[in-house]
Design a protein around this motif. Structure first.
Motif, PDB file in Angstrom:
ATOM      1  N   ILE A 135      -4.213 -46.405  -8.318  1.00 58.18           N
ATOM      2  CA  ILE A 135      -4.441 -47.146 -10.322  1.00 58.18           C
ATOM      3  C   ILE A 135      -3.534 -46.098 -10.896  1.00 58.18           C
ATOM      4  O   ILE A 135      -2.468 -46.639 -10.985  1.00 58.18           O
ATOM      5  CB  ILE A 135      -5.824 -46.431 -11.134  1.00 58.18           C
ATOM      6  CG1 ILE A 135      -7.145 -47.042 -10.262  1.00 58.18           C
ATOM      7  CG2 ILE A 135      -5.716 -46.412 -12.340  1.00 58.18           C
ATOM      8  CD1 ILE A 135      -8.640 -47.086 -10.531  1.00 58.18           C
ATOM      9  N   ALA A 136      -3.349 -44.999 -10.783  1.00 56.89           N
ATOM     10  CA  ALA A 136      -2.255 -44.625 -10.733  1.00 56.89           C
ATOM     11  C   ALA A 136      -1.869 -42.484 -10.009  1.00 56.89           C
ATOM     12  O   ALA A 136      -2.584 -42.399  -9.734  1.00 56.89           O
ATOM     13  CB  ALA A 136      -3.130 -43.880 -12.583  1.00 56.89           C
ATOM     14  N   LYS A 137      -0.583 -42.631 -10.789  1.00 56.85           N
ATOM     15  CA  LYS A 137      -0.499 -41.223 -10.123  1.00 56.85           C
ATOM     16  C   LYS A 137       0.313 -40.400 -11.245  1.00 56.85           C
ATOM     17  O   LYS A 137       0.996 -41.128 -11.947  1.00 56.85           O
ATOM     18  CB  LYS A 137       0.940 -41.207  -9.219  1.00 56.85           C
ATOM     19  CG  LYS A 137       1.167 -39.942  -8.432  1.00 56.85           C
ATOM     20  CD  LYS A 137       1.401 -40.601  -6.613  1.00 56.85           C
ATOM     21  CE  LYS A 137       1.207 -39.375  -6.664  1.00 56.85           C
ATOM     22  NZ  LYS A 137       2.090 -39.475  -4.737  1.00 56.85           N
ATOM     23  N   GLY A 138      -0.109 -39.185 -11.489  1.00 57.04           N
ATOM     24  CA  GLY A 138       0.557 -38.636 -12.750  1.00 57.04           C
ATOM     25  C   GLY A 138       0.988 -36.711 -11.767  1.00 57.04           C
ATOM     26  O   GLY A 138       0.225 -36.128 -10.910  1.00 57.04           O
ATOM     27  N   TYR A 139       2.137 -36.289 -12.356  1.00 56.93           N
ATOM     28  CA  TYR A 139       2.486 -35.206 -12.152  1.00 56.93           C
ATOM     29  C   TYR A 139       2.603 -34.703 -13.858  1.00 56.93           C
ATOM     30  O   TYR A 139       2.844 -35.256 -14.608  1.00 56.93           O
ATOM     31  CB  TYR A 139       3.983 -35.385 -11.565  1.00 56.93           C
ATOM     32  CG  TYR A 139       3.538 -35.986 -10.145  1.00 56.93           C
ATOM     33  CD1 TYR A 139       3.850 -34.978  -9.268  1.00 56.93           C
ATOM     34  CD2 TYR A 139       4.621 -36.988 -10.494  1.00 56.93           C
ATOM     35  CE1 TYR A 139       4.207 -34.997  -7.908  1.00 56.93           C
ATOM     36  CE2 TYR A 139       4.497 -37.399  -8.737  1.00 56.93           C
ATOM     37  CZ  TYR A 139       4.183 -36.882  -7.686  1.00 56.93           C
ATOM     38  OH  TYR A 139       4.482 -37.277  -6.231  1.00 56.93           O
ATOM     39  N   SER A 140       2.628 -33.306 -13.994  1.00 58.73           N
ATOM     40  CA  SER A 140       2.299 -32.409 -14.813  1.00 58.73           C
ATOM     41  C   SER A 140       2.891 -30.901 -14.653  1.00 58.73           C
ATOM     42  O   SER A 140       2.695 -30.166 -13.026  1.00 58.73           O
ATOM     43  CB  SER A 140       0.538 -31.817 -15.204  1.00 58.73           C
ATOM     44  OG  SER A 140       0.966 -31.321 -16.109  1.00 58.73           O
ATOM     45  N   ASN A 141       3.632 -30.521 -16.010  1.00 61.90           N
ATOM     46  CA  ASN A 141       3.924 -29.199 -15.593  1.00 61.90           C
ATOM     47  C   ASN A 141       3.195 -28.519 -16.549  1.00 61.90           C
ATOM     48  O   ASN A 141       3.292 -28.515 -17.750  1.00 61.90           O
ATOM     49  CB  ASN A 141       5.392 -29.180 -15.739  1.00 61.90           C
ATOM     50  CG  ASN A 141       6.369 -29.546 -15.065  1.00 61.90           C
ATOM     51  OD1 ASN A 141       6.278 -28.910 -13.958  1.00 61.90           O
ATOM     52  ND2 ASN A 141       7.246 -30.177 -14.939  1.00 61.90           N
ATOM     53  N   MET A 142       2.749 -27.245 -16.238  1.00 60.43           N
ATOM     54  CA  MET A 142       1.973 -25.754 -16.842  1.00 60.43           C
ATOM     55  C   MET A 142       2.539 -24.745 -16.435  1.00 60.43           C
ATOM     56  O   MET A 142       3.127 -24.458 -15.873  1.00 60.43           O
ATOM     57  CB  MET A 142       0.277 -26.370 -15.646  1.00 60.43           C
ATOM     58  CG  MET A 142      -0.453 -27.141 -15.790  1.00 60.43           C
ATOM     59  SD  MET A 142      -1.525 -28.102 -16.519  1.00 60.43           S
ATOM     60  CE  MET A 142      -2.131 -27.213 -17.163  1.00 60.43           C
ATOM     61  N   LEU A 143       2.276 -25.121 -18.122  1.00 55.84           N
ATOM     62  CA  LEU A 143       3.261 -23.327 -18.688  1.00 55.84           C
ATOM     63  C   LEU A 143       2.965 -21.691 -18.649  1.00 55.84           C
ATOM     64  O   LEU A 143       1.728 -22.162 -19.036  1.00 55.84           O
ATOM     65  CB  LEU A 143       3.996 -23.300 -19.881  1.00 55.84           C
ATOM     66  CG  LEU A 143       4.991 -22.466 -20.119  1.00 55.84           C
ATOM     67  CD1 LEU A 143       6.335 -22.116 -19.673  1.00 55.84           C
ATOM     68  CD2 LEU A 143       5.583 -22.740 -21.658  1.00 55.84           C
ATOM     69  N   ASN A 144       3.223 -20.633 -18.478  1.00 65.26           N
ATOM     70  CA  ASN A 144       2.146 -19.625 -17.992  1.00 65.26           C
ATOM     71  C   ASN A 144       2.428 -19.476 -19.204  1.00 65.26           C
ATOM     72  O   ASN A 144       3.687 -18.784 -20.264  1.00 65.26           O
ATOM     73  CB  ASN A 144       2.641 -18.434 -16.829  1.00 65.26           C
ATOM     74  CG  ASN A 144       1.862 -17.235 -16.819  1.00 65.26           C
ATOM     75  OD1 ASN A 144       1.502 -17.332 -18.160  1.00 65.26           O
ATOM     76  ND2 ASN A 144       1.870 -16.783 -16.228  1.00 65.26           N
ATOM     77  N   ILE A 145       1.528 -19.409 -20.106  1.00 67.90           N
ATOM     78  CA  ILE A 145       1.119 -18.458 -21.579  1.00 67.90           C
ATOM     79  C   ILE A 145       1.189 -17.108 -22.299  1.00 67.90           C
ATOM     80  O   ILE A 145       0.608 -16.593 -22.816  1.00 67.90           O
ATOM     81  CB  ILE A 145       1.002 -19.078 -23.158  1.00 67.90           C
ATOM     82  CG1 ILE A 145      -0.584 -19.469 -22.611  1.00 67.90           C
ATOM     83  CG2 ILE A 145       2.130 -21.146 -23.286  1.00 67.90           C
ATOM     84  CD1 ILE A 145      -1.261 -21.068 -23.607  1.00 67.90           C
ATOM     85  N   GLY A 146       0.562 -16.466 -20.731  1.00 67.14           N
ATOM     86  CA  GLY A 146       0.282 -15.567 -20.774  1.00 67.14           C
ATOM     87  C   GLY A 146      -1.081 -15.373 -20.571  1.00 67.14           C
ATOM     88  O   GLY A 146      -2.234 -15.687 -20.717  1.00 67.14           O
TER      89      GLY A 146
END
Length: 146
Positions: A135-146
């Motif tokens: 149905i769908a494919k997604g990519y995500s970047n996750m940022l380290n905020i501490g």
């Protein structure tokens, strides 16, 4: 030998395998009401039933709900990694390939693409198993905020 934080979290999650998740710290996940299928380090698989309130005026799964499933499950996947730091979504990139309708059972599966010190990149694929469709494919970047 002491159990790692990742193993502690995975053991906690694995108690919910086969059950509808209703007590997540994520209120959105509770609303989505997924059934946990698999929980491994950096991998989660959940099944969702498409409900009427998840559909758009064409009575198909709303793209925003699909995006929400991807974002929420990717965030939960970071939890499985046993990291002490907090991470937040920087961006989502989603390709939509097919539709799902009310009553359909869909499955979402996550994986780590790249783990850096500051940025984690993960992906999530959403399938409609009954029709053997992505149905769908997604990519995500996750940022380290501490």
């Amino acid at each position: 030998m002491e159990e790692s934080l990742s193993e502690q979290r995975l053991n906690f999650l694995r108690q919910s395998i086969g059950k509808v998740i209703t007590t997540s710290p994520s209120n959105f996940m509770n609303w989505l009401a997924p059934v946990l299928i698999k929980a491994e380090h950096g991998i989660l698989v959940c099944q969702y039933t498409v409900r009427k309130e998840m559909t758009n005026p064409y009575q198909i799964l709303h793209g925003g709900v699909t995006a929400g499933i991807i974002d929420d499950l990717i965030g939960a996947t970071v939890f499985t990694m046993g990291l002490n730091d907090r991470f937040t979504t920087v961006n989502n990139y989603i390709d939509y390939f097919a539709t799902a309708s009310e009553g359909d059972e869909i499955v979402a599966e996550t994986a780590i693409v790249k783990r850096g010190r500051t940025i984690l990149n993960l992906q999530c694929e959403v399938f409609l198993p009954s029709k053997k469709r992505l149905i769908a494919k997604g990519y995500s970047n996750m940022l380290n905020i501490g």
